[in-house]
Design a protein around this motif. Structure first.
Motif, PDB file in Angstrom:
ATOM      1  N   THR A  88     126.202 -24.927 -18.184  1.00 28.37           N
ATOM      2  CA  THR A  88     126.748 -25.301 -16.867  1.00 28.37           C
ATOM      3  C   THR A  88     127.297 -24.080 -16.138  1.00 28.37           C
ATOM      4  N   VAL A  89     128.052 -23.239 -16.876  1.00 29.52           N
ATOM      5  CA  VAL A  89     128.616 -22.063 -16.219  1.00 29.52           C
ATOM      6  C   VAL A  89     127.503 -21.129 -15.749  1.00 29.52           C
ATOM      7  N   LEU A  90     126.464 -20.970 -16.571  1.00 29.86           N
ATOM      8  CA  LEU A  90     125.341 -20.112 -16.166  1.00 29.86           C
ATOM      9  C   LEU A  90     124.654 -20.668 -14.922  1.00 29.86           C
TER      10      LEU A  90
ATOM     11  N   VAL B 147     128.434 -12.704 -16.635  1.00 33.43           N
ATOM     12  CA  VAL B 147     127.204 -13.472 -16.798  1.00 33.43           C
ATOM     13  C   VAL B 147     126.414 -12.938 -17.990  1.00 33.43           C
ATOM     14  N   ALA B 148     126.414 -11.596 -18.138  1.00 35.36           N
ATOM     15  CA  ALA B 148     125.663 -11.015 -19.256  1.00 35.36           C
ATOM     16  C   ALA B 148     126.210 -11.513 -20.589  1.00 35.36           C
ATOM     17  N   SER B 149     127.538 -11.545 -20.750  1.00 34.37           N
ATOM     18  CA  SER B 149     128.058 -11.995 -22.047  1.00 34.37           C
ATOM     19  C   SER B 149     127.822 -13.490 -22.229  1.00 34.37           C
ATOM     20  N   LEU B 150     127.820 -14.218 -21.115  1.00 27.94           N
ATOM     21  CA  LEU B 150     127.508 -15.650 -21.225  1.00 27.94           C
ATOM     22  C   LEU B 150     126.071 -15.868 -21.699  1.00 27.94           C
ATOM     23  N   ILE B 151     125.144 -15.078 -21.128  1.00 31.06           N
ATOM     24  CA  ILE B 151     123.744 -15.202 -21.540  1.00 31.06           C
ATOM     25  C   ILE B 151     123.645 -14.935 -23.042  1.00 31.06           C
TER      26      ILE B 151
ATOM     27  N   ALA C 276     119.709 -20.426 -15.607  1.00 30.07           N
ATOM     28  CA  ALA C 276     119.836 -21.625 -16.436  1.00 30.07           C
ATOM     29  C   ALA C 276     118.694 -22.614 -16.291  1.00 30.07           C
ATOM     30  N   ALA C 277     117.731 -22.342 -15.415  1.00 28.78           N
ATOM     31  CA  ALA C 277     116.734 -23.364 -15.084  1.00 28.78           C
ATOM     32  C   ALA C 277     116.121 -24.025 -16.318  1.00 28.78           C
ATOM     33  N   GLU C 278     115.529 -23.218 -17.198  1.00 25.76           N
ATOM     34  CA  GLU C 278     114.818 -23.832 -18.339  1.00 25.76           C
ATOM     35  C   GLU C 278     115.806 -24.399 -19.352  1.00 25.76           C
ATOM     36  N   LYS C 279     117.039 -23.904 -19.312  1.00 27.89           N
ATOM     37  CA  LYS C 279     118.036 -24.432 -20.248  1.00 27.89           C
ATOM     38  C   LYS C 279     118.420 -25.847 -19.817  1.00 27.89           C
ATOM     39  N   VAL C 280     118.537 -26.051 -18.514  1.00 26.31           N
ATOM     40  CA  VAL C 280     118.884 -27.381 -18.021  1.00 26.31           C
ATOM     41  C   VAL C 280     117.688 -28.332 -18.174  1.00 26.31           C
ATOM     42  N   LEU C 281     116.501 -27.849 -17.800  1.00 29.98           N
ATOM     43  CA  LEU C 281     115.355 -28.749 -17.717  1.00 29.98           C
ATOM     44  C   LEU C 281     114.646 -28.982 -19.047  1.00 29.98           C
ATOM     45  N   VAL C 282     114.678 -27.996 -19.946  1.00 30.99           N
ATOM     46  CA  VAL C 282     113.974 -28.168 -21.222  1.00 30.99           C
ATOM     47  C   VAL C 282     114.971 -28.310 -22.375  1.00 30.99           C
ATOM     48  N   ALA C 283     115.894 -27.333 -22.485  1.00 36.92           N
ATOM     49  CA  ALA C 283     116.841 -27.393 -23.600  1.00 36.92           C
ATOM     50  C   ALA C 283     117.752 -28.614 -23.457  1.00 36.92           C
ATOM     51  N   GLY C 284     118.105 -28.964 -22.218  1.00 33.05           N
ATOM     52  CA  GLY C 284     119.003 -30.103 -22.000  1.00 33.05           C
ATOM     53  C   GLY C 284     118.459 -31.384 -22.621  1.00 33.05           C
ATOM     54  N   PRO C 285     117.295 -31.853 -22.159  1.00 32.80           N
ATOM     55  CA  PRO C 285     116.751 -33.095 -22.724  1.00 32.80           C
ATOM     56  C   PRO C 285     116.491 -33.000 -24.231  1.00 32.80           C
ATOM     57  N   LEU C 286     115.997 -31.862 -24.699  1.00 33.78           N
ATOM     58  CA  LEU C 286     115.728 -31.745 -26.143  1.00 33.78           C
ATOM     59  C   LEU C 286     117.035 -31.830 -26.931  1.00 33.78           C
ATOM     60  N   SER C 287     118.098 -31.206 -26.409  1.00 33.81           N
ATOM     61  CA  SER C 287     119.382 -31.267 -27.114  1.00 33.81           C
ATOM     62  C   SER C 287     119.933 -32.690 -27.108  1.00 33.81           C
TER      63      SER C 287
END
Ligand code: C2O
Ligand code: CU
Length: 579
Positions: A55-57, A3-7, A65-76
């Motif tokens: 997704t893996v995170l 998980v650390a290397s994924l982050i 992954a919370a903010e990555k899904v909810l904020v980074a996702g839509p922005l991306s």
């Protein structure tokens, strides 16, 4: 992949994607067609790749992954939707792709900032601020590139940016709902612990001490670093008179790992006031826990402990038999303590080495020349420890391991990070390649002492921007907040409490709860299978998730913090409070 290397990988890809889009936009504005298309294509790939890493995170734990899904996702998605078609259609004049590419760059950068500055939990405020920044920056770029947006478009952009900015700023500036810890001082209740059987005076003062062959400036108890070793037998009543000669920033004594009554815990601003120059404070408690502990100042603890205000506390069940040595490891002015010590030990003598890590980072210990057992960790005996050979142990900041063995006829040496600190004769063994003991898999299991859980708390450790103090700072945070704004954890006497501790940062956090020992339940979802592990200090490494439990049986207000004391000073402190 851990998980650390994924982050770390996800962060790196996000940086590259943002840079690719921005670079592509700039190149397009400069009519560098090839460069613009190349950079943008790379950025597009990176942005799409994050769908996988995120997704893996998320599957490893929503906290990661919370903010990555909810904020980074839509922005991306917006970035790809706006900039993607320009790449596919290959515009005649590449300059017309500049604003869409820049928009994608702003979107990715804003999402990245939300991760780096805010993290967990995802918040609507941070999301809205990100949107405001993206819309605002795009509008400005549009203007500057003289693309003459229609008045309706610019007016809408300004309106959207302003609305998002105002709402987002409002949400972010509102402090967390729960009250901050009332930093009131509990009066000493003078609880009857009986007549003292051991009396010690510790006088804190500036001093010059010897460390690895050089004189260094230190803060010392009774002029020495470490301070005097306090030893007691179970049942003793200790009375320790703390005096402060000239430590301007104040001193206290905290009995690390010793579950004393709350008013003896030595946390300035919580259980007592710091002892200022010329003042004194008397601690009194009954020594009813056997084992290896240490004491240290808790006033400006990062500097205070680093400068030398610490010492060993050992409580033995009975007078020591054989050789019983304490090895408190410390780094003073960049120099390692203690000095190496060699003393012959007759074959057949029982030996106990009490290893104590008084630094803020993990140390690696290796005992060469004999089989040994880990008899105790953090003062508590392990159940059914088995013999170990050529195995290293990692001791977290604040942690203690007792190693026991019967002296062989040949030399034995204890190394810390490859340096010999204790030996029974001349030896040299390379221990760097030895495997490391996993305490969660060592010794004999026993059934859990409880069958119910009354309260559960989750602590997500990270970094983030803290705007609530006088000056903004890049704090070490728990659940997105920094001391003193982290809501206290409320418990009732008798509760069985669990903590889920999640490290979504890229550094180790040695966790330390005052006044209680916690039983380790699992790490990364895998249950502990060895001896029950009752710890007061444990390393939560990047990407790890620990579940621990304890019984709330020591009323008061207790610090609960990272024992990398620099992290603690930078915000990573909360409190456990009895109702
Ligand atoms: Cu050893 Cu709160 O600390
Ligand atoms: Cu930390």
């Amino acid at each position: 992949m851990s998980v650390a290397s994924l982050i770390a990988a996800d962060l790196l890809i996000a940086v590259l994607a943002a840079a690719g889009w921005l670079g592509g936009g700039a190149a397009a504005a400069a009519r560098r067609r090839r460069l613009a298309l190349g950079l943008a294509a790379g950025a597009l790939l990176g942005t799409l790749a994050r769908a996988v890493t995120v997704t893996v995170l998320a599957r490893a734990g929503w906290w990661f992954a919370a903010e990555k899904v909810l904020v980074a996702g839509p922005l991306s998605l917006a970035a790809v939707a706006v900039a993607g078609p320009r790449l596919v259609r290959r515009p005649g004049d590449i300059r017309s792709a500049a604003v869409p590419l820049l928009f994608a760059g702003y979107a990715e950068s804003a999402a990245l900032l939300v991760t780096v500055l805010h993290g967990y939990p995802a918040s609507a405020g941070a999301g809205l601020l990100a949107v405001a920044a993206v819309v605002g920056a795009t509008a400005v770029s549009w203007r500057l590139l003289d693309a003459r947006p229609s008045p309706t478009v610019s007016r809408t952009a300004v309106a959207v940016a302003a609305a998002a900015l105002v709402t987002g700023a409002g949400l972010v500036a509102t402090p967390a709902g729960a009250p901050a810890v009332p930093h009131a001082l509990a009066a000493q209740d003078g609880r009857a612990v009986g007549e003292p059987t051991r009396r010690v005076t510790l006088t804190a003062g500036t001093a010059t001490v010897r460390a690895a062959g050089r004189d260094v400036a230190a803060w010392a108890f009774n002029g020495q670093v470490p301070g005097p070793e306090l030893s007691a037998t179970v049942g003793d009543v200790l009375e320790v008179r703390l005096r402060n000669r000239d430590i301007a920033r104040g001193v206290t004594l905290h009995w690390h790992g010793y579950d004393v009554p709350n008013d003896q815990d030595g946390v300035p601003g919580v259980t007592q006031a710091a002892v200022l120059p010329g003042q004194e404070f008397v601690y009194r408690f009954r020594a009813d826990q056997a084992g290896t502990y240490w004491y240290h100042t808790h006033s400006v603890s990062d500097v205070g402990v680093r400068m030398g205000l610490y010492g060993v506390l050992v409580v033995r069940p009975a007078p020591a038999v054989g050789v019983d040595v304490t090895v408190p490891v410390h780094t003073l002015a960049g120099r390692p303590l203690p000095e190496a010590r060699t003393e012959p030990v007759a074959a057949g003598t029982p030996v106990r080495l009490r290893l104590i890590n008084t630094d803020s980072t993990t140390h690696r210990y290796a005992l060469a020349g004999t089989a040994f057992q880990v008899a105790a960790i953090d003062g508590t005996d392990l159940r059914g420890p088995t013999p170990l050979v050529e195995t290293a142990v990692l001791i977290p900041a604040g942690g203690r391991y007792d190693l026991v063995f019967t002296a062989p006829g040949t030399p034995v040496a204890l190394q810390v990070d490859g340096r010999v600190v204790y030996a029974t004769g001349p030896t040299s063994v390379a221990t760097g390649g030895w495997p490391v003991l996993d305490p969660l898999r060592y010794g004999a299991a026993a059934p859990a002492p409880w069958s119910r859980v009354d309260r559960k708390f989750t602590l997500v450790l990270d970094r983030g921007l803290d705007l609530h103090g006088l000056l903004p700072r890049y704090a070490h945070t728990v659940n997105g907040a920094a001391d003193p704004d982290i809501p206290p954890q409320l418990v009732r006497s008798g509760d069985v409490v669990t903590f889920t501790i999640v490290n979504r940062s890229l550094v180790v956090h040695p966790w330390h709860l005052h006044g209680h020992h916690v039983l380790v339940l699992s790490r990364d979802g895998r249950p502990a299978t060895g001896s029950p592990l009752w710890l007061d200090s444990f390393d939560v490494r990047p990407g790890e998730v620990w579940r621990v439990a304890f019984r709330a049986d020591n009323p008061g207000m207790w610090a609960n913090h990272c024992h990398n004391l620099a992290h603690a000073e930078a915000g990573m402190v909360l409190h456990l409070m009895y109702q």
